[in-house]
Every structure is written in structure tokens, then in C-alpha cells.
Write a protein that holds these residues in place. Structure first.
Motif, PDB file in Angstrom:
ATOM      1  N   ILE A 119       0.855  -1.201   0.000  1.00  0.00           N
ATOM      2  CA  ILE A 119       0.000   0.000   0.000  1.00  0.00           C
ATOM      3  C   ILE A 119       0.883   1.239   0.000  1.00  0.00           C
ATOM      4  CG2 ILE A 119      -1.778   1.287   1.260  1.00  0.00           C
ATOM      5  CD1 ILE A 119      -2.643  -1.453   2.464  1.00  0.00           C
ATOM      6  N   PHE A 120       1.868   1.264   0.905  1.00  0.00           N
ATOM      7  CA  PHE A 120       2.941   2.251   0.819  1.00  0.00           C
ATOM      8  C   PHE A 120       4.192   1.624   1.418  1.00  0.00           C
ATOM      9  CE2 PHE A 120       0.713   3.618   4.785  1.00  0.00           C
ATOM     10  CZ  PHE A 120       1.740   3.426   5.700  1.00  0.00           C
ATOM     11  N   ASP A 121       5.329   2.170   1.073  1.00  0.00           N
ATOM     12  CA  ASP A 121       6.594   1.581   1.529  1.00  0.00           C
ATOM     13  C   ASP A 121       7.639   2.689   1.603  1.00  0.00           C
ATOM     14  OD1 ASP A 121       8.377  -0.306   2.391  1.00  0.00           O
ATOM     15  OD2 ASP A 121       8.634  -1.293   0.458  1.00  0.00           O
ATOM     16  N   GLY A 122       8.641   2.480   2.428  1.00  0.00           N
ATOM     17  CA  GLY A 122       9.748   3.431   2.519  1.00  0.00           C
ATOM     18  C   GLY A 122       9.359   4.770   3.119  1.00  0.00           C
ATOM     19  N   MET A 123       8.281   4.789   3.898  1.00  0.00           N
ATOM     20  CA  MET A 123       7.809   6.053   4.453  1.00  0.00           C
ATOM     21  C   MET A 123       8.733   6.547   5.561  1.00  0.00           C
ATOM     22  SD  MET A 123       4.451   6.831   6.662  1.00  0.00           S
ATOM     23  CE  MET A 123       5.409   6.905   8.159  1.00  0.00           C
ATOM     24  N   ASP A 124       9.180   7.795   5.439  1.00  0.00           N
ATOM     25  CA  ASP A 124       9.992   8.419   6.481  1.00  0.00           C
ATOM     26  C   ASP A 124       9.084   8.696   7.683  1.00  0.00           C
ATOM     27  OD1 ASP A 124      11.341  10.256   8.158  1.00  0.00           O
ATOM     28  OD2 ASP A 124      12.519  11.001   6.459  1.00  0.00           O
ATOM     29  N   PRO A 125       9.494   8.302   8.899  1.00  0.00           N
ATOM     30  CA  PRO A 125       8.657   8.555  10.080  1.00  0.00           C
ATOM     31  C   PRO A 125       8.237  10.018  10.225  1.00  0.00           C
ATOM     32  CG  PRO A 125      10.389   7.037  10.646  1.00  0.00           C
ATOM     33  CD  PRO A 125      10.668   7.476   9.234  1.00  0.00           C
ATOM     34  N   GLN A 126       9.063  10.935   9.744  1.00  0.00           N
ATOM     35  CA  GLN A 126       8.712  12.360   9.858  1.00  0.00           C
ATOM     36  C   GLN A 126       7.433  12.685   9.084  1.00  0.00           C
ATOM     37  OE1 GLN A 126      10.584  14.162  11.994  1.00  0.00           O
ATOM     38  NE2 GLN A 126      11.612  12.176  12.210  1.00  0.00           N
ATOM     39  N   ASP A 127       7.128  11.861   8.088  1.00  0.00           N
ATOM     40  CA  ASP A 127       5.991  12.144   7.203  1.00  0.00           C
ATOM     41  C   ASP A 127       4.751  11.331   7.554  1.00  0.00           C
ATOM     42  OD1 ASP A 127       7.712  13.812   5.785  1.00  0.00           O
ATOM     43  OD2 ASP A 127       8.363  12.175   4.470  1.00  0.00           O
ATOM     44  N   TYR A 128       4.678  10.800   8.768  1.00  0.00           N
ATOM     45  CA  TYR A 128       3.607   9.841   9.064  1.00  0.00           C
ATOM     46  C   TYR A 128       2.211  10.429   8.868  1.00  0.00           C
ATOM     47  CZ  TYR A 128       2.325  11.802  13.646  1.00  0.00           C
ATOM     48  OH  TYR A 128       1.854  12.607  14.660  1.00  0.00           O
ATOM     49  N   LEU A 129       2.070  11.739   9.084  1.00  0.00           N
ATOM     50  CA  LEU A 129       0.737  12.338   8.948  1.00  0.00           C
ATOM     51  C   LEU A 129       0.258  12.389   7.499  1.00  0.00           C
ATOM     52  CD1 LEU A 129       0.864  15.227  11.598  1.00  0.00           C
ATOM     53  CD2 LEU A 129      -0.491  13.114  11.662  1.00  0.00           C
ATOM     54  N   GLN A 130       1.179  12.196   6.559  1.00  0.00           N
ATOM     55  CA  GLN A 130       0.754  12.123   5.159  1.00  0.00           C
ATOM     56  C   GLN A 130       0.091  10.778   4.843  1.00  0.00           C
ATOM     57  OE1 GLN A 130       3.904  13.051   2.370  1.00  0.00           O
ATOM     58  NE2 GLN A 130       4.668  14.726   3.648  1.00  0.00           N
ATOM     59  N   TYR A 131       0.366   9.783   5.699  1.00  0.00           N
ATOM     60  CA  TYR A 131      -0.088   8.425   5.394  1.00  0.00           C
ATOM     61  C   TYR A 131      -1.123   7.885   6.387  1.00  0.00           C
ATOM     62  CZ  TYR A 131       4.021   8.407   2.384  1.00  0.00           C
ATOM     63  OH  TYR A 131       4.935   8.700   1.423  1.00  0.00           O
ATOM     64  N   ILE A 132      -1.057   8.378   7.622  1.00  0.00           N
ATOM     65  CA  ILE A 132      -1.920   7.853   8.685  1.00  0.00           C
ATOM     66  C   ILE A 132      -2.800   8.971   9.236  1.00  0.00           C
ATOM     67  CG2 ILE A 132      -1.962   6.756  10.982  1.00  0.00           C
ATOM     68  CD1 ILE A 132      -0.726   4.905   8.941  1.00  0.00           C
ATOM     69  N   ALA A 133      -4.083   8.678   9.421  1.00  0.00           N
ATOM     70  CA  ALA A 133      -4.985   9.630  10.075  1.00  0.00           C
ATOM     71  C   ALA A 133      -5.711   8.899  11.195  1.00  0.00           C
ATOM     72  CB  ALA A 133      -5.981  10.201   9.067  1.00  0.00           C
TER      73      ALA A 133
END
Lengths: 176, 480
Positions: free
Chosen positions: B256-270
């Protein structure tokens, strides 16, 4: 490994970040400062299974916790191992269950006491004890120090003693 | 919403689950389950508690959140504060000491969970008498297993004590590094017992595997459902419990997504709020709240990673994945098998680290340029843990957002409870204790981390709220 060290273990438990819930660790800190020969001190957020291994290595164990509604300033009661019917969670293990595990797994039956120090403030996040809890802590620490130096711990049941409201199963059959 | 139910069965407290919860089962007039919900008494006040505090205090402060996994919060906050002080890479000693602390935490927590919480259900059956279904019962009939559980938990706790300084308010991790290394004496003490620990880990994997395989027909549908899975992985796809990038897969294993930088978590998780629960319900933004919920923890981690970099755990992972021909395993009770694979992995990692001379290094803290905001992600024993902070120019925390493992697993736990209720309670005229335990067995597969509550003698902060079919509160009770 029964009574390997032949001395006393004090375990103070509770969460110091939840106000008077930190009475147990605070007592442990006070007693540790005294550096009484033959007395080992531990502190944790709650009791857990590995405490049975440590309890099994001592002649006497004192469990110290905050009490939300008991007599002031503190009480001190002899406890025995118990398993059936004792509440279990990974959040906290009853001291009697610790003793049962020490007996069943490590063949040791240390003399054991539960020390309940009356607290008042439990419903918020915050460090530090309430003023009244501080006073109760001082009384409990003084009494325990004298008992430990004397080498004889005895029960203290203040006026108004009533275990029936306790839900953690710390009372023995004869208190019910 | 549960409309038209007639009777309500309430189980409380949920036993052998940290903290306190309440399960409400809504039955209709035919004793069919209409709705089932797990309510968790969670105090969201902690995010306010740290506001206004100096940022360097936070790794110590957050340990008060949980009596079982204080180290996970300690390390996750420290990782966020590394970013705040501008450190993107720790010294080798700093990184390895923190990893040793983390694997010690995973080791003790998984041992406690499996032997202390779950094994009574597995060894005696879900319907066994409640008086027997606890660790005292295990001690009586399986003393060797019980001793192993106690001693593995103790070993992990001692690793924590040596790396964090002490059990309460450990100060091992500080922004940018650590404040102590591992002495030779400490190292040798742990090395003396590690072979025994690994031997017991192998046995634990076998117990969990054999139990699952032998009872697969019964376990496969138990509280199970297809789900997405979220986990940290190393950039090459290897399992990594301490650091990495975030990966999400669906129930068939598609990325679904991969390689996500922890700093960007709000772009992927709500996070979604529901009116009947204090807890938030996180979901994957790109899918939406309806279908974007996911599972975290050992099952999700083993499903999501490509491989494990310790040989015995990797062999165990392959055995596990073979059951589903390499596809993600969606069996809720398989959490226990994967938990034991991770126990073995943590043991192997501890052994590997103990032989690493960097643990005796003296370069403990790195420095960098201050930043105002940072997020960090850690794989806590029960699942993915998010810490996010903003810090002002006076070094005070102005915002904190924490998504703990239990919150991430909130929707799956609710689904597991509902599935078990539908399969095992519907149509039964009398709710027996054994049936109620089926609900608890499903919750214990996840082991929610609710230790934010106090536990003093005489105190059990439970609240019962009764609502009618329209959602109106008809009764409210709080224990003394």
C-alpha cells in the motif's frame, strides 16, 4: 535456592507519575537511603512474575504499595501464598501470587508482609505526593526502619481496619 | 450502532489484559449477538502532561505512561528528541546500547505475554476452569515452562536495568545518544546465561508452532479476518524493531505504501474519533476510514518484512509463512507464534550485540543543529508506536501526539471481539464463564497496553455506562 541471601527484600511498587500512586517507590527510596545491613531494596511500576525469583532468595519480603482508602497513616499485614482466585493481569500481580510462585517454582516460602500506605490523590498525571501522603510516608518509613533495625517485623492494624473493600485480594481468609 | 437489542452482557474487568477494559455485548431478543464492542479506559491526558516540560526531560517522563513497556516510550521519545537536537545518526555505542535496551524490552515483554498471559489458554483450553487458567495453574502442571517464563522475563528486565540504569525512571537514552555504556562485568553476566535463554526461546517457538499447527482448524476462524498490516522495516525490507521506514501491505501482501519516512507519518496515517470510545481509530489515509484500518504487532511485522537477519528466527519465519504459501497470515491466534519468532530474534540480537565491542565505547552522544519539530516511530512489543513533538525556542514542549500500539490495533481488536461473539455466543441461552473467556482469548492475542491507569490497593478505575437503543445513557456506575 531457598533463602540464599537470608535477609530482607523490600519491594515498593506503583507509578510515581500518578501522584500518590508513587508511595511504594517513594518508601523504597527512603529505606534505600538508610543502607541498613541485610536489607535489599527494589522498586518498580508493579509487581510481576520475576519478583518471585527474587523473593525466593530472601528470608523476609515486604511489599509496599499505596492504599486508596484504608486506615491512616499505614497498615502492615502478614500475608501467605495464594493462587486460586487471585487476580492476574500483566498490569499487576497480587503479592500473594508472587509468594505462590516463589513456593511452587523455587521451593521457597519467605516470611512476607504487605505494607499499605494511605494516599489521597490518584486521578491525575503528575509527579509528587500530596501533603498528607508525605506525612503517611514518613510515618511508615520510620516504623519500617525501626522494625528492620530491630530485626522483627510485626503486623500493624490501625483503628478502623477493614479489608473487605480491597479488591486486589490482599486480605487472607481470616480477614473476610 | 446497535439498535433493537434486548439484553446486554458486560464482561469486566477483562482479566490478564493490562489496565482495564470493558466489553459490551448487545443481544437481540433471540440471544443473537447484535453488536459487540471493546471499550478501553484510556487517559488521553498524557499528551497534555508533557506540554511545557523541557524537551530533554521527555524520554524519562513518558515512561510513566506504561508500567509494562516504559522502555518503548523512553526510546521512542529519545528518537524524536534526537531529531530535535539535530542528530540523524547516533554514535555506534549510542545506537547499539539503545538497541540492546530495546531487544531486552522485547524479550521480557514477549516472554511475559506468552508464558504468563496466553499459555494458560493454550495449555488448558479456552473452557478450562478460571481458577486453573492462570500462571499458578501453569506452575502446578508445567513447572518447567513456568520457570522458563519467569527467568526469561527476569533476564530481559536485567538487560533493561543495565542499559537504562534502573527499572523506574531509567535515564539510559538521552537526546542525541545515551549516558552510559555496558561494562565488561555486565556483559559477561549476560553472556553467561544467553545460551540457556536461546535454548528456551527455541522451545517456546516449538510450543507455539505445534499448538497452532495441531489446532489450525479450530484457530483459523477464531476472531480472524482479513486486514491490512503496518510495520517498520529496514530500508532493504529486513525486520527492524528499533528503526527504519514504514511499510503497509494489504491482506494479500500487496504494497500500500513503503519506505515512508517517520517524519511524514501524517501524510499516510490519520485518526478517526468515534462517539462510543475514548480511543482513536487510526487508518491509512489513501484507503480511508472504512477499509484503511490495519493491524500492528508481531503478526503484522512478520507478514510485512521480507526477511529476518538472524538465522534461527529467519528459519522460523519461513516455516510460519509456508502455512499460507508466503502470503500474509490473517489468523488472529497466529500472533502468538509470531511473538515467539520475535522472542527468538530478540535473543539472537542480544547475543550478537553482547559480542560487539562498540558496547564498551566511550563516544556516547552526537550533536547537531536544533529543530522545532520531530516524529519518531518504534516497534514496541505490541506494535507500532508513534511519538510526535513540537518544541519552542525556550526548549519547552508545545505539542505532543502519541499513537500507541493499542490504539493502532483498536479496530482489529473490536473486530476480533465481534467475530468471536458472533461465532461462540450467538444463540446460546446462557453465557458461561468459558464462553466469556473466548472473548478474552481474542483480546489477549493482541495484549492491549492499557497501563496508563493506576493500580493502587482498592482502586480499579472502571466505569460502566448503559445506553439504550437510541444511544441514551440509562445508567452509569463507577467502581470505588
Amino acid at each position: 535456592m531457598e533463602n540464599e541471601t537470608g535477609d530482607v527484600l523490600l519491594i515498593g511498587y506503583g507509578n510515581p507519575g500518578r501522584l500518590d500512586d508513587g508511595l511504594g517507590p517513594a518508601l523504597a527510596r527512603e529505606i534505600e537511603k538508610l543502607d541498613i545491613p541485610g536489607v535489599n531494596v527494589d522498586a518498580d511500576y508493579q509487581l510481576n512474575v520475576e519478583d518471585a525469583a527474587e523473593a525466593a532468595r530472601h528470608h523476609t519480603v515486604v511489599f509496599a504499595d499505596a492504599d486508596t482508602g484504608g486506615p491512616e497513616p499505614f497498615w502492615l499485614k502478614r500475608i501467605e501464598p495464594a493462587g486460586s482466585g487471585v487476580s492476574f493481569s500483566s498490569h499487576s500481580v497480587d503479592p500473594r501470587a508472587i509468594l505462590a510462585l516463589a513456593r511452587d517454582l523455587f521451593g521457597a516460602e519467605p516470611e512476607a508482609f504487605l505494607l499499605g500506605i494511605r494516599g489521597y490523590e490518584f486521578n491525575g498525571f503528575g509527579e509528587g505526593l500530596s501533603e498528607r501522603a508525605e506525612a503517611n510516608l514518613a510515618a511508615a518509613a520510620k516504623h519500617l526502619e525501626e522494625a528492620l533495625r530491630r530485626g522483627a517485623i510485626e503486623e500493624i492494624r490501625p483503628e478502623g481496619w477493614d479489608h473487605s473493600r480491597l479488591r486486589t485480594g490482599t486480605e487472607s481468609e481470616d480477614d473476610r | 450502532m446497535a439498535g433493537g437489542y434486548k439484553k446486554r452482557v458486560i464482561i469486566e474487568p477483562v482479566t490478564r489484559v493490562e489496565g482495564h477494559g470493558k466489553v459490551s455485548i448487545y443481544l437481540d431478543e433471540n440471544n443473537k449477538v447484535n453488536q459487540a464492542r471493546l471499550h478501553i479506559v484510556e487517559f488521553r491526558g498524557f499528551e497534555r502532561f508533557v506540554q511545557g516540560r523541557p524537551f530533554w526531560e521527555v524520554p524519562v517522563l513518558v515512561q510513566r505512561l506504561c508500567g509494562i513497556c516504559p522502555v518503548s516510550h523512553h526510546l521512542c521519545a529519545a528518537k524524536a528528541m534526537d531529531k530535535i537536537v539535530g542528530v540523524d545518526k547516533l554514535t555506534p555505542t549510542g545506537e547499539k546500547m539503545r538497541r540492546l535496551m530495546h531487544y531486552g524490552q522485547t524479550f521480557q515483554s514477549h516472554a511475559l505475554h506468552f508464558f504468563h498471559l496466553a499459555s494458560p489458554d493454550l495449555l488448558f483450553g479456552f473452557d478450562a476452569p478460571v481458577a486453573k487458567r492462570n500462571v499458578i495453574g501453569v506452575a502446578a502442571e508445567y513447572p518447567e515452562l513456568a520457570v522458563q517464563g519467569v527467568m526469561m522475563r527476569k533476564y530481559g528486565q536485567e538487560v533493561i536495568r543495565a542499559t537504562a540504569g534502573k527499572k523506574i525512571h531509567g535515564t539510559g537514552a538521552i537526546p542525541g545518544g545515551i549516558n552510559k555504556n555496558l561494562t565488561i562485568a555486565e556483559r559477561d553476566e549476560f553472556l553467561a546465561d544467553i545460551d540457556q535463554m536461546l535454548e528456551w526461546c527455541r522451545g517456546a517457538v516449538k510450543v507455539a508452532k505445534d499448538y497452532t499447527v495441531e489446532n489450525l482448524e479450530k484457530l483459523a476462524p477464531f476472531g480472524s479476518f482479513d486486514s491490512n498490516h503496518v510495520s517498520l522495516v529496514r530500508e532493504d525490507g529486513c525486520m527492524d524493531l528499533y528503526d527504519g521506514v514504514l511499510r503497509a501491505i494489504d491482506a494479500q501482501g500487496n504494497i500500500i505504501f513503503d519506505g515512508m519516512d517517520p517524519q511524514d507519518y501524517l501524510q499516510y496515517i490519520a485518526e478517526e474519533v468515534r462517539d462510543w470510545s475514548y480511543m482513536k481509530f487510526p487508518f491509512i489515509k489513501s484507503i480511508g476510514p472504512e477499509d484503511g484500518w490495519y493491524r500492528v504487532g508481531p503478526l503484522a511485522r512478520v507478514n510485512a518484512c521480507d526477511f529476518i537477519d538472524t538465522p534461527e528466527a529467519e528459519a522460523a519465519r519461513k516455516e510460519f509463512m509456508a502455512v499460507t504459501n508466503g502470503k500474509p497470515n490473517n489468523i488472529t491466534m497466529a500472533y502468538h507464534w509470531t511473538r515467539m519468532i520475535e522472542l527468538l530474534h530478540a535473543g539472537e540480537k542480544i547475543q550478537e550485540l553482547l559480542h560487539d565491542k562498540d558496547l564498551q565505547g566511550t563516544d556516547l552522544v552526537a550533536k547537531g543543529k536544533r529543530r522545532p519539530e520531530a516524529a519518531a516511530i518504534l516497534e514496541a512489543p505490541r506494535g507500532t508506536l508513534f511519538h510526535h513533538y513540537r518544541v519552542n525556542e525556550d526548549d519547552q514542549v508545545t505539542m505532543a501526539n502519541l499513537i500507541v500500539s493499542t490504539t493502532n490495533n483498536n479496530e482489529p481488536m473490536n473486530r476480533a471481539v465481534r467475530k468471536v461473539a458472533e461465532d461462540h455466543i450467538s444463540g446460546v441461552p446462557e453465557i458461561t464463564e468459558g464462553l466469556l473467556n473466548h472473548i478474552e482469548v481474542a483480546i489477549r492475542a493482541y495484549d492491549p497496553c492499557l497501563s496508563c491507569a493506576t493500580h493502587a490497593l482498592g482502586k480499579m478505575p472502571l466505569e460502566v455506562v448503559l445506553r439504550d437503543a437510541e444511544g441514551k445513557v440509562v445508567d452509569r456506575k463507577k467502581t470505588a
